[in-house]
Design an enzyme around this catalytic site. Structure first.
Site, PDB file in Angstrom:
ATOM      1  N   TYR A   1      -2.820 -11.867 -17.927  1.00 19.07           N
ATOM      2  CA  TYR A   1      -2.168 -13.041 -18.209  1.00 19.07           C
ATOM      3  C   TYR A   1      -2.418 -14.164 -17.139  1.00 19.07           C
TER       4      TYR A   1
ATOM      5  N   ARG B   1       8.040  -4.145   2.626  1.00 20.75           N
ATOM      6  CA  ARG B   1       9.283  -4.273   3.150  1.00 20.75           C
ATOM      7  C   ARG B   1      10.012  -2.983   3.593  1.00 20.75           C
TER       8      ARG B   1
ATOM      9  N   GLY C   1       0.819  -1.288  -0.037  1.00 24.02           N
ATOM     10  CA  GLY C   1       0.140  -0.047  -0.085  1.00 24.02           C
ATOM     11  C   GLY C   1       0.943   1.220  -0.120  1.00 24.02           C
TER      12      GLY C   1
ATOM     13  N   PRO D   1      -6.070  -6.139 -14.045  1.00 23.64           N
ATOM     14  CA  PRO D   1      -5.994  -4.936 -14.533  1.00 23.64           C
ATOM     15  C   PRO D   1      -4.890  -5.247 -15.891  1.00 23.64           C
TER      16      PRO D   1
ATOM     17  N   ARG E   1      10.146  -1.954 -14.574  1.00 19.32           N
ATOM     18  CA  ARG E   1      10.326  -3.452 -14.671  1.00 19.32           C
ATOM     19  C   ARG E   1       9.762  -4.152 -15.895  1.00 19.32           C
TER      20      ARG E   1
ATOM     21  N   ARG F   1       6.371 -12.931   2.449  1.00 17.67           N
ATOM     22  CA  ARG F   1       6.972 -14.096   2.622  1.00 17.67           C
ATOM     23  C   ARG F   1       7.155 -14.694   3.836  1.00 17.67           C
TER      24      ARG F   1
ATOM     25  N   PRO G   1      -2.663  -2.476 -18.579  1.00 18.79           N
ATOM     26  CA  PRO G   1      -1.680  -1.521 -17.970  1.00 18.79           C
ATOM     27  C   PRO G   1      -2.107  -0.248 -17.262  1.00 18.79           C
TER      28      PRO G   1
ATOM     29  N   LEU H   1      -0.319   1.361  -7.278  1.00 12.20           N
ATOM     30  CA  LEU H   1      -1.985   1.090  -7.425  1.00 12.20           C
ATOM     31  C   LEU H   1      -2.618   0.803  -6.085  1.00 12.20           C
TER      32      LEU H   1
ATOM     33  N   THR I   1       3.080   2.461  -2.380  1.00  8.57           N
ATOM     34  CA  THR I   1       3.250   2.802  -3.612  1.00  8.57           C
ATOM     35  C   THR I   1       2.167   2.342  -4.742  1.00  8.57           C
TER      36      THR I   1
HETATM   37  C1  HXC Z   1      17.052 -11.739 -14.610  1.00 12.69           C
HETATM   38  C2  HXC Z   1      16.616 -10.905 -12.665  1.00 12.69           C
HETATM   39  C3  HXC Z   1      16.193  -9.537 -12.744  1.00 12.69           C
HETATM   40  C4  HXC Z   1      16.304  -9.500 -14.247  1.00 12.69           C
HETATM   41  C5  HXC Z   1      16.193  -9.666 -10.781  1.00 12.69           C
HETATM   42  N1  HXC Z   1      17.058 -10.773 -11.346  1.00 12.69           N
HETATM   43  N2  HXC Z   1      16.092  -8.794 -11.985  1.00 12.69           N
HETATM   44  N3  HXC Z   1      17.021 -11.894 -13.337  1.00 12.69           N
HETATM   45  N4  HXC Z   1      16.730 -10.557 -15.247  1.00 12.69           N
HETATM   46  N5  HXC Z   1      15.541  -8.331 -15.051  1.00 12.69           N
HETATM   47  C6  HXC Z   1      17.194 -12.086 -10.177  1.00 12.69           C
HETATM   48  C7  HXC Z   1      18.413 -11.772  -9.407  1.00 12.69           C
HETATM   49  O1  HXC Z   1      19.510 -11.749 -10.210  1.00 12.69           O
HETATM   50  C8  HXC Z   1      18.230 -12.784  -8.389  1.00 12.69           C
HETATM   51  O2  HXC Z   1      18.818 -13.838  -8.866  1.00 12.69           O
HETATM   52  C9  HXC Z   1      16.907 -12.757  -8.005  1.00 12.69           C
HETATM   53  O3  HXC Z   1      16.249 -12.000  -9.246  1.00 12.69           O
HETATM   54  C10 HXC Z   1      16.250 -11.936  -7.066  1.00 12.69           C
HETATM   55  O4  HXC Z   1      16.795 -10.714  -7.318  1.00 12.69           O
HETATM   56  P1  HXC Z   1      17.043  -9.407  -6.100  1.00 12.69           P
HETATM   57  O5  HXC Z   1      17.384  -8.131  -6.717  1.00 12.69           O
HETATM   58  O6  HXC Z   1      18.002  -9.928  -4.987  1.00 12.69           O
HETATM   59  O7  HXC Z   1      15.751  -9.649  -5.081  1.00 12.69           O
HETATM   60  P2  HXC Z   1      14.802  -8.433  -4.384  1.00 12.69           P
HETATM   61  O8  HXC Z   1      15.918  -7.428  -3.813  1.00 12.69           O
HETATM   62  O9  HXC Z   1      13.956  -9.176  -3.348  1.00 12.69           O
HETATM   63  O10 HXC Z   1      14.102  -7.726  -5.491  1.00 12.69           O
HETATM   64  C11 HXC Z   1      12.877  -8.472  -5.901  1.00 12.69           C
HETATM   65  C12 HXC Z   1      12.432  -7.985  -7.377  1.00 12.69           C
HETATM   66  C13 HXC Z   1      12.506  -6.445  -7.365  1.00 12.69           C
HETATM   67  C14 HXC Z   1      11.142  -8.786  -7.649  1.00 12.69           C
HETATM   68  C15 HXC Z   1      13.534  -8.456  -8.158  1.00 12.69           C
HETATM   69  O11 HXC Z   1      12.150  -6.183  -8.822  1.00 12.69           O
HETATM   70  C16 HXC Z   1      11.445  -5.838  -6.623  1.00 12.69           C
HETATM   71  O12 HXC Z   1      11.760  -5.488  -5.488  1.00 12.69           O
HETATM   72  N6  HXC Z   1      10.156  -5.791  -7.040  1.00 12.69           N
HETATM   73  C17 HXC Z   1       8.899  -5.263  -6.327  1.00 12.69           C
HETATM   74  C18 HXC Z   1       8.059  -4.392  -7.229  1.00 12.69           C
HETATM   75  C19 HXC Z   1       7.587  -4.809  -8.563  1.00 12.69           C
HETATM   76  O13 HXC Z   1       8.347  -5.650  -8.924  1.00 12.69           O
HETATM   77  N7  HXC Z   1       6.704  -4.038  -8.941  1.00 12.69           N
HETATM   78  C20 HXC Z   1       5.922  -4.643 -10.204  1.00 12.69           C
HETATM   79  C21 HXC Z   1       4.662  -5.257 -10.258  1.00 12.69           C
HETATM   80  S1  HXC Z   1       3.966  -5.059 -11.850  1.00 12.69           S
HETATM   81  P3  HXC Z   1      20.375 -14.282  -8.332  1.00 12.69           P
HETATM   82  O14 HXC Z   1      20.410 -15.902  -8.851  1.00 12.69           O
HETATM   83  O15 HXC Z   1      21.232 -13.640  -9.467  1.00 12.69           O
HETATM   84  O16 HXC Z   1      20.439 -14.075  -7.058  1.00 12.69           O
HETATM   85  C22 HXC Z   1       3.279  -6.359 -12.083  1.00 12.69           C
HETATM   86  C23 HXC Z   1       2.128  -6.105 -13.243  1.00 12.69           C
HETATM   87  C24 HXC Z   1       2.067  -6.781 -14.434  1.00 12.69           C
HETATM   88  O17 HXC Z   1       3.178  -7.392 -11.635  1.00 12.69           O
HETATM   89  C25 HXC Z   1       1.194  -6.553 -15.414  1.00 12.69           C
HETATM   90  C26 HXC Z   1       1.883  -5.151 -16.227  1.00 12.69           C
HETATM   91  C27 HXC Z   1       0.567  -4.913 -17.378  1.00 12.69           C
HETATM   92  P1  NAP Z   2       4.342  -1.376  -7.503  1.00 10.56           P
HETATM   93  O1  NAP Z   2       4.112  -0.017  -6.940  1.00 10.56           O
HETATM   94  O2  NAP Z   2       5.715  -1.665  -7.520  1.00 10.56           O
HETATM   95  O3  NAP Z   2       3.619  -2.488  -6.241  1.00 10.56           O
HETATM   96  C1  NAP Z   2       4.300  -3.468  -5.642  1.00 10.56           C
HETATM   97  C2  NAP Z   2       4.209  -3.328  -4.419  1.00 10.56           C
HETATM   98  O4  NAP Z   2       4.741  -4.405  -3.711  1.00 10.56           O
HETATM   99  C3  NAP Z   2       5.303  -2.374  -3.620  1.00 10.56           C
HETATM  100  O5  NAP Z   2       4.637  -1.461  -2.861  1.00 10.56           O
HETATM  101  C4  NAP Z   2       6.170  -3.263  -2.934  1.00 10.56           C
HETATM  102  O6  NAP Z   2       6.761  -2.421  -1.784  1.00 10.56           O
HETATM  103  C5  NAP Z   2       5.458  -4.431  -2.505  1.00 10.56           C
HETATM  104  N1  NAP Z   2       6.389  -5.421  -2.253  1.00 10.56           N
HETATM  105  C6  NAP Z   2       6.929  -6.160  -3.102  1.00 10.56           C
HETATM  106  N2  NAP Z   2       7.616  -7.294  -2.397  1.00 10.56           N
HETATM  107  C7  NAP Z   2       7.092  -7.519  -1.384  1.00 10.56           C
HETATM  108  C8  NAP Z   2       7.263  -8.236  -0.190  1.00 10.56           C
HETATM  109  N3  NAP Z   2       8.147  -9.318  -0.430  1.00 10.56           N
HETATM  110  N4  NAP Z   2       6.453  -8.205   0.824  1.00 10.56           N
HETATM  111  C9  NAP Z   2       5.589  -7.177   0.876  1.00 10.56           C
HETATM  112  N5  NAP Z   2       5.387  -6.357  -0.004  1.00 10.56           N
HETATM  113  C10 NAP Z   2       6.240  -6.468  -1.283  1.00 10.56           C
HETATM  114  O7  NAP Z   2       3.618  -1.851  -8.550  1.00 10.56           O
HETATM  115  P2  NAP Z   2       2.051  -1.569  -9.063  1.00 10.56           P
HETATM  116  O8  NAP Z   2       1.938  -1.483 -10.559  1.00 10.56           O
HETATM  117  O9  NAP Z   2       1.413  -0.559  -8.336  1.00 10.56           O
HETATM  118  O10 NAP Z   2       1.616  -3.170  -8.596  1.00 10.56           O
HETATM  119  C11 NAP Z   2       0.418  -3.480  -7.813  1.00 10.56           C
HETATM  120  C12 NAP Z   2      -0.160  -4.750  -8.001  1.00 10.56           C
HETATM  121  O11 NAP Z   2      -0.840  -4.469  -9.237  1.00 10.56           O
HETATM  122  C13 NAP Z   2       0.610  -6.010  -8.565  1.00 10.56           C
HETATM  123  O12 NAP Z   2      -0.028  -7.095  -7.685  1.00 10.56           O
HETATM  124  C14 NAP Z   2       0.771  -5.944  -9.838  1.00 10.56           C
HETATM  125  O13 NAP Z   2       1.037  -7.225 -10.110  1.00 10.56           O
HETATM  126  C15 NAP Z   2      -0.561  -5.600 -10.151  1.00 10.56           C
HETATM  127  N6  NAP Z   2      -0.693  -5.055 -11.443  1.00 10.56           N
HETATM  128  C16 NAP Z   2      -0.061  -4.061 -11.905  1.00 10.56           C
HETATM  129  C17 NAP Z   2      -0.415  -3.310 -13.267  1.00 10.56           C
HETATM  130  C18 NAP Z   2       0.162  -2.457 -13.839  1.00 10.56           C
HETATM  131  O14 NAP Z   2       0.155  -2.044 -14.933  1.00 10.56           O
HETATM  132  N7  NAP Z   2       0.657  -1.505 -12.944  1.00 10.56           N
HETATM  133  C19 NAP Z   2      -1.251  -4.448 -13.915  1.00 10.56           C
HETATM  134  C20 NAP Z   2      -1.505  -5.643 -13.804  1.00 10.56           C
HETATM  135  C21 NAP Z   2      -1.423  -6.157 -12.383  1.00 10.56           C
HETATM  136  P3  NAP Z   2       8.047  -2.925  -0.957  1.00 10.56           P
HETATM  137  O15 NAP Z   2       8.934  -2.593  -2.186  1.00 10.56           O
HETATM  138  O16 NAP Z   2       8.254  -1.774   0.040  1.00 10.56           O
HETATM  139  O17 NAP Z   2       7.995  -4.279  -0.421  1.00 10.56           O
END
Ligand code: HXC
Ligand code: NAP
Length: 301
Positions: free
Chosen positions: A159, A46, A22, A200, A211, A79, A202, A26, A24
């Site tokens: 998806y 986190r 919550g 949702p 990402r 987790r 995009p 959505l 950041t």
């Molecule tokens: C290949 C990758 C990579 C990349 C990370 N890894 N990024 N591998 N290509 N681009 C690998 C790392 O090398 C590592 O593996 C493992 O993944 C874990 O990475 P860490 O950086 O150590 O993990 P962590 O710090 O926990 O970060 C988690 C994360 C990061 C998921 C990688 O992106 C994050 O914090 N995301 C949170 C927010 C987020 O993702 N929001 C988007 C949601 S949008 P190794 O083996 O090298 O150790 C969404 C919408 C979809 O879901 C639909 C849109 C239309």
């Molecule tokens: P976002 O801002 O990156 O949101 C992801 C959130 O998850 C962050 O606040 C992050 O906070 C939290 N998070 C990540 N790892 C976590 C962990 N281990 N424990 C607890 N919290 C964790 O991206 P968003 O676009 O708003 O995405 C929100 C939701 O919408 C996601 O479920 C995504 O799959 C979905 N979605 C988004 C889109 C889009 O177009 N934006 C489309 C389809 C679905 P911390 O880093 O502080 O942990």
């Protein structure tokens, strides 16, 4: 398009909702609207500093209604079951009870699957699938033990049903969470617990765009091109849907997934690519088809 709040003032007064992620994107936008509607909201993820900053911002917004709800910000990695239980106990201590859970936290990035390490795959699946079922199980047990009706809303993706290359760990995890939504909706309906999902398309957020549409992709690929409504979603549109599904107004809906994507998922329709055909080309195509029709009629005579 109308992005203003849809539910009546105070529609969520007396409710307490936990929103994972919550701080950041959505999750923050949905939290803002739930607060405006009078709900108390616990946000968790986190990064405590990000949560604290969001809580400060949302509690001091100029258009915040006098009877808006309060925010509680608690660090939690979804987790980790012990941290989830802390969120639950601190929320009950502060607000008295829990009425709803929004599983919104996620991790994701695009990559060819063969480039992923085991850890990369695990990281995404653990946040998205394990995090969703840990939190749902913990809150569900609390509701069942205390005979409290509750509602879970999972933020999914389109998806999760269609599958998608280049986000395979996310697709696997979101798909698992979606089938959990339906399965538990059937099992826990008897306790007055509802579970639904939103898929949702995009909706611009920094987390997703960094990402999923990073440079150099962003400059060459326009995600709106393949969306029938030719635009991305507005956060207010998603917040309205989420608030409705978390409210008692949706009390007879359970096990459902609502897609909000401007028709993007329909792009697979076999002939949709004919959008590229110009009007002059359609004239030629029409003549060609009619000529073939005439020829086949003659053959039958
Ligand atoms: C290949 C990758 C990579 C990349 C990370 N890894 N990024 N591998 N290509 N681009 C690998 C790392 O090398 C590592 O593996 C493992 O993944 C874990 O990475 P860490 O950086 O150590 O993990 P962590 O710090 O926990 O970060 C988690 C994360 C990061 C998921 C990688 O992106 C994050 O914090 N995301 C949170 C927010 C987020 O993702 N929001 C988007 C949601 S949008 P190794 O083996 O090298 O150790 C969404 C919408 C979809 O879901 C639909 C849109 C239309
Ligand atoms: P976002 O801002 O990156 O949101 C992801 C959130 O998850 C962050 O606040 C992050 O906070 C939290 N998070 C990540 N790892 C976590 C962990 N281990 N424990 C607890 N919290 C964790 O991206 P968003 O676009 O708003 O995405 C929100 C939701 O919408 C996601 O479920 C995504 O799959 C979905 N979605 C988004 C889109 C889009 O177009 N934006 C489309 C389809 C679905 P911390 O880093 O502080 O942990």
């Amino acid at each position: 398009m109308n992005t203003s709040g849809m539910l009546r003032d105070g529609a969520m007064r007396g409710k307490t909702i936990i929103v994972t992620g919550g701080g950041t994107g959505l999750g923050k936008s949905i939290t803002r609207y739930l607060l405006q509607l009078g709900a108390n909201v616990t946000i968790c993820s986190r990064r405590q500093a990000v949560l604290d900053e969001t809580a400060r911002e949302l509690m001091s917004e100029p258009d915040r209604p006098a009877d808006a709800g309060e925010v509680l910000a608690i660090q939690c990695d979804v987790r980790n079951p012990a941290e989830i239980e802390q969120v639950i106990s601190q929320t009950i201590e502060k607000f008295g009870k829990i009425d709803g859970l929004l599983n919104n936290s996620a991790g994701n990035f695009i990559s060819p699957t063969e480039r992923l390490s085991y850890k990369a795959f695990d990281t995404i699946v653990d946040i998205v699938l394990r995090g969703t079922y840990y939190f749902t199980l913990a809150v569900g047990k609390y509701w069942i033990e205390n005979s409290i009706p509750g509602v879970v809303l999972n933020i999914s993706t389109t998806y999760a049903s269609t599958g998608s290359g280049y986000v395979v760990p996310s697709a696997v995890a979101k798909g698992g969470a979606l089938i959990m939504t339906k399965s538990l909706a059937a099992e826990w309906g008897k306790y007055g617990i509802r579970l639904n999902a939103i898929a949702p398309g995009p909706f611009p957020t920094k987390g997703a765009w960094d990402r999923l549409f990073p440079e150099p992709l962003a400059s060459v690929m326009d995600p709106t091109k393949r969306i029938p409504l030719k635009r991305v979603g507005e956060h207010g549109e998603l917040a309205n849907l989420a608030a409705y599904l978390l409210s008692d107004y949706s009390g007879f809906i359970t096990g459902e997934t609502v897609t909000i994507d401007g028709g993007e998922v329909l792009a697979a329709g076999e002939f949709n690519h004919l959008e590229q055909v110009s009007s002059e080309q359609w004239d030629m195509i029409e003549q060609s088809i009619k000529q073939a029709n005439r020829a086949s009629k003659k053959e039958g005579q």
